[in-house]
Design an enzyme around this catalytic site. Sequence first.
Site, PDB file in Angstrom:
ATOM      1  CB  ILE A  71      -5.406   6.106  -0.709  1.00 13.77           C
ATOM      2  CG1 ILE A  71      -5.339   4.427  -0.599  1.00 13.77           C
ATOM      3  CG2 ILE A  71      -4.532   6.493   0.619  1.00 13.77           C
ATOM      4  CD1 ILE A  71      -3.832   3.975  -1.127  1.00 13.77           C
ATOM      5  CB  SER A  72     -10.518   3.809   0.742  1.00 12.46           C
ATOM      6  OG  SER A  72     -11.475   4.550  -0.105  1.00 12.46           O
ATOM      7  CD  GLN A  73     -10.862   3.453   8.105  1.00 15.08           C
ATOM      8  OE1 GLN A  73     -12.183   4.041   7.724  1.00 15.08           O
ATOM      9  NE2 GLN A  73     -10.852   2.830   9.352  1.00 15.08           N
ATOM     10  N   PRO A  74      -7.979   1.400   4.795  1.00 14.68           N
ATOM     11  CG  PRO A  74      -5.741   0.462   5.299  1.00 14.68           C
ATOM     12  CD  PRO A  74      -6.839   1.802   5.473  1.00 14.68           C
TER      13      PRO A  74
ATOM     14  NE  ARG B 266      -4.081   2.091   2.459  1.00 20.67           N
ATOM     15  CZ  ARG B 266      -4.143   2.934   3.239  1.00 20.67           C
ATOM     16  NH1 ARG B 266      -3.149   3.180   4.274  1.00 20.67           N
ATOM     17  NH2 ARG B 266      -4.986   3.920   3.070  1.00 20.67           N
TER      18      ARG B 266
END
Length: 213
Positions: free
Chosen positions: A63-66, A37
């Site tokens: 970038i979205s939260q995992p 990531r």
Amino acid sequence: MKDTFTHQGMRKKLVETLKKKGIVDKNVLQAIGKIPRHLFMDSGFVDHAYVDKAFPIAADQTISQPYTVARQTELLEVKKGDKILEIGTGSGYQAAVLLEMGATLFTIERQNELFKKTKLFLPKLGYKPKRLIFGDGYIGLEKEAPFDGIIVTAGAPFVPNPLLAQLKIGGKLVIPVGENVQIMTVFKRKSDTEFEKEEYGEFRFVPLLEDKN
């Protein structure tokens, strides 16, 4: 583009965090445990790459939260070879997760800057979508329909009818619906005219943009 033992160790910790938060799909966890990531983020944020948080990327996007990536992917129930449409390629991280899981992926991005960057970047990591398209996610991709699954990675003020229409019978649309706060919503197509709807709590996304280019 290095992926060190330190990064790999941080990913293991991230996977453990996601398990504690309720992610159970082994294939999703495996994909997140494998994908670097930190390479999807601006160098200034690399130290934060494996914290379970969203971070800014180019073109005022994130970038979205995992956890969000994992939860949406889990709800989509991706099987190897499934034909998936992603609305909002962004950094390419969600796309990489889907490709790692064996999806045949079509992905649309409407921010030209991100589109150009991600189109060059994903293949460098060995991730090749079937098609990466610069266009309007609200209209989907009719000429490649129907899809086994459609995933929307931005907040939609309403559910675009073309996306529902482009699902196979048995297929799923996973979409965060709402203005400021979104409700993660899953539509499963039961027949030509019938859809089953389920809701899975509140999330926050950047808005799904209409095509202004």
